[in-house]
Design a protein around this motif. Sequence first.
Motif, PDB file in Angstrom:
ATOM      1  N   PRO A 178       0.945  -1.275  -0.056  1.00 20.74           N
ATOM      2  CA  PRO A 178      -0.052  -0.043   0.010  1.00 20.74           C
ATOM      3  C   PRO A 178       0.829   1.314   0.030  1.00 20.74           C
ATOM      4  O   PRO A 178       0.337   2.337  -0.578  1.00 20.74           O
ATOM      5  N   GLU A 179       1.978   1.020   0.691  1.00 18.84           N
ATOM      6  CA  GLU A 179       2.960   2.421   0.516  1.00 18.84           C
ATOM      7  C   GLU A 179       3.497   2.691  -0.931  1.00 18.84           C
ATOM      8  O   GLU A 179       4.274   3.735  -0.779  1.00 18.84           O
ATOM      9  N   ASP A 180       3.286   1.773  -1.794  1.00 19.11           N
ATOM     10  CA  ASP A 180       3.829   2.086  -2.993  1.00 19.11           C
ATOM     11  C   ASP A 180       2.758   3.056  -3.801  1.00 19.11           C
ATOM     12  O   ASP A 180       3.280   3.270  -5.018  1.00 19.11           O
ATOM     13  N   THR A 181       1.600   3.072  -3.361  1.00 15.02           N
ATOM     14  CA  THR A 181       0.672   3.976  -4.020  1.00 15.02           C
ATOM     15  C   THR A 181       1.158   5.412  -4.340  1.00 15.02           C
ATOM     16  O   THR A 181       1.546   6.248  -3.098  1.00 15.02           O
ATOM     17  N   ALA A 182       0.991   5.813  -5.432  1.00 15.58           N
ATOM     18  CA  ALA A 182       1.836   7.306  -5.877  1.00 15.58           C
ATOM     19  C   ALA A 182       1.397   7.399  -7.246  1.00 15.58           C
ATOM     20  O   ALA A 182       1.068   6.287  -7.937  1.00 15.58           O
ATOM     21  N   VAL A 183       1.679   8.512  -7.564  1.00 19.15           N
ATOM     22  CA  VAL A 183       1.630   8.834  -9.188  1.00 19.15           C
ATOM     23  C   VAL A 183       3.300   8.728  -9.637  1.00 19.15           C
ATOM     24  O   VAL A 183       4.078   9.104  -8.859  1.00 19.15           O
ATOM     25  N   TYR A 184       3.461   7.863 -10.691  1.00 20.85           N
ATOM     26  CA  TYR A 184       4.665   7.556 -10.903  1.00 20.85           C
ATOM     27  C   TYR A 184       4.967   8.124 -12.203  1.00 20.85           C
ATOM     28  O   TYR A 184       4.386   8.087 -13.328  1.00 20.85           O
ATOM     29  N   TYR A 185       6.335   8.952 -12.299  1.00 21.40           N
ATOM     30  CA  TYR A 185       6.975   9.684 -13.261  1.00 21.40           C
ATOM     31  C   TYR A 185       8.144   9.137 -13.821  1.00 21.40           C
ATOM     32  O   TYR A 185       8.792   8.986 -13.338  1.00 21.40           O
ATOM     33  N   CYS A 186       8.195   8.975 -15.257  1.00 19.20           N
ATOM     34  CA  CYS A 186       9.648   8.807 -15.857  1.00 19.20           C
ATOM     35  C   CYS A 186      10.233  10.018 -16.147  1.00 19.20           C
ATOM     36  O   CYS A 186       9.797  11.001 -16.455  1.00 19.20           O
ATOM     37  N   ASN A 187      11.484   9.926 -16.082  1.00 17.60           N
ATOM     38  CA  ASN A 187      12.164  11.053 -16.346  1.00 17.60           C
ATOM     39  C   ASN A 187      13.397  10.484 -16.954  1.00 17.60           C
ATOM     40  O   ASN A 187      14.109   9.875 -16.808  1.00 17.60           O
ATOM     41  N   LEU A 188      13.858  11.200 -18.146  1.00 16.32           N
ATOM     42  CA  LEU A 188      14.787  10.981 -19.168  1.00 16.32           C
ATOM     43  C   LEU A 188      15.643  12.050 -19.535  1.00 16.32           C
ATOM     44  O   LEU A 188      15.196  13.194 -19.720  1.00 16.32           O
ATOM     45  N   ARG A 189      17.141  12.011 -19.257  1.00 15.24           N
ATOM     46  CA  ARG A 189      17.885  12.876 -19.777  1.00 15.24           C
ATOM     47  C   ARG A 189      18.480  12.625 -21.263  1.00 15.24           C
ATOM     48  O   ARG A 189      18.880  11.595 -21.464  1.00 15.24           O
ATOM     49  N   ILE A 190      18.137  13.610 -21.969  1.00 17.85           N
ATOM     50  CA  ILE A 190      18.226  13.261 -23.369  1.00 17.85           C
ATOM     51  C   ILE A 190      19.082  14.181 -24.078  1.00 17.85           C
ATOM     52  O   ILE A 190      19.070  15.447 -23.940  1.00 17.85           O
ATOM     53  N   LEU A 191      20.107  13.807 -25.169  1.00 15.90           N
ATOM     54  CA  LEU A 191      20.862  14.731 -25.934  1.00 15.90           C
ATOM     55  C   LEU A 191      20.165  14.702 -27.278  1.00 15.90           C
ATOM     56  O   LEU A 191      20.187  13.660 -27.766  1.00 15.90           O
ATOM     57  N   LEU A 192      19.717  15.908 -27.495  1.00 19.53           N
ATOM     58  CA  LEU A 192      18.917  16.187 -28.783  1.00 19.53           C
ATOM     59  C   LEU A 192      19.822  16.248 -29.885  1.00 19.53           C
ATOM     60  O   LEU A 192      21.154  16.094 -29.889  1.00 19.53           O
ATOM     61  N   ILE A 193      19.440  15.857 -31.181  1.00 22.97           N
ATOM     62  CA  ILE A 193      20.087  15.964 -32.315  1.00 22.97           C
ATOM     63  C   ILE A 193      20.779  17.297 -32.540  1.00 22.97           C
ATOM     64  O   ILE A 193      21.528  17.529 -33.595  1.00 22.97           O
ATOM     65  N   THR A 194      20.259  18.424 -31.767  1.00 24.12           N
ATOM     66  CA  THR A 194      20.779  19.697 -31.731  1.00 24.12           C
ATOM     67  C   THR A 194      22.054  19.680 -30.809  1.00 24.12           C
ATOM     68  O   THR A 194      22.542  20.872 -30.637  1.00 24.12           O
ATOM     69  N   PHE A 195      22.374  18.597 -30.400  1.00 22.98           N
ATOM     70  CA  PHE A 195      23.377  18.393 -29.179  1.00 22.98           C
ATOM     71  C   PHE A 195      23.220  19.432 -28.018  1.00 22.98           C
ATOM     72  O   PHE A 195      23.994  19.727 -27.326  1.00 22.98           O
ATOM     73  N   ARG A 196      21.835  19.589 -27.644  1.00 22.08           N
ATOM     74  CA  ARG A 196      21.482  20.231 -26.474  1.00 22.08           C
ATOM     75  C   ARG A 196      20.974  18.944 -25.419  1.00 22.08           C
ATOM     76  O   ARG A 196      20.339  18.278 -25.914  1.00 22.08           O
ATOM     77  N   THR A 197      21.139  19.140 -24.216  1.00 23.37           N
ATOM     78  CA  THR A 197      20.785  18.046 -23.288  1.00 23.37           C
ATOM     79  C   THR A 197      19.577  18.580 -22.353  1.00 23.37           C
ATOM     80  O   THR A 197      19.576  19.895 -22.025  1.00 23.37           O
ATOM     81  N   GLY A 198      18.509  17.920 -22.376  1.00 19.89           N
ATOM     82  CA  GLY A 198      17.449  18.317 -21.285  1.00 19.89           C
ATOM     83  C   GLY A 198      16.937  17.142 -20.607  1.00 19.89           C
ATOM     84  O   GLY A 198      17.015  16.083 -20.959  1.00 19.89           O
ATOM     85  N   ASP A 199      16.136  17.416 -19.464  1.00 16.86           N
ATOM     86  CA  ASP A 199      15.509  16.571 -18.898  1.00 16.86           C
ATOM     87  C   ASP A 199      13.922  16.543 -19.146  1.00 16.86           C
ATOM     88  O   ASP A 199      13.439  17.704 -19.113  1.00 16.86           O
TER      89      ASP A 199
END
Length: 120
Positions: free
Chosen positions: A87-108
């Motif tokens: 029951p204590e696992d109850t929550a909203v779960y979010y994925c998070n990815l750190r991505i290097l774009l084709i423009t060579f900028r990185t974002g979360d």
Amino acid sequence: QVQLVESGGGLVQPGGSLRLSCAASGSIFRIESMGWYRQAPGKQRELVAGISTSGSTDYADSVKGRFTISKDNVNNTVYLQMNSLKPEDTAVYYCNLRILLITFRTGDYWGQGTQVTVSS
């Protein structure tokens, strides 16, 4: 731009299992890291599990031995297999990815969140 689509949440009884998925698409050159976070009502968002480009993993103490994070590099997808849910696992779960774009900028980037409810 990048889009993240989460799926797999729901209602499960204590002791049950769920598998979350998070698929990324868009102007992706390389995904640097992937992780799953969760936020319960009235609590701060916390890291549940993370996986690096090399495949090394890290877990919150509360989920070690019960949750497994994995990834599919071809399809830019990260998974969270959750077993022996409590029951204590109850929550909203979010994925998070750190991505290097084709423009060579990185974002979360964050998924939209998926509700996991563990209750009898």
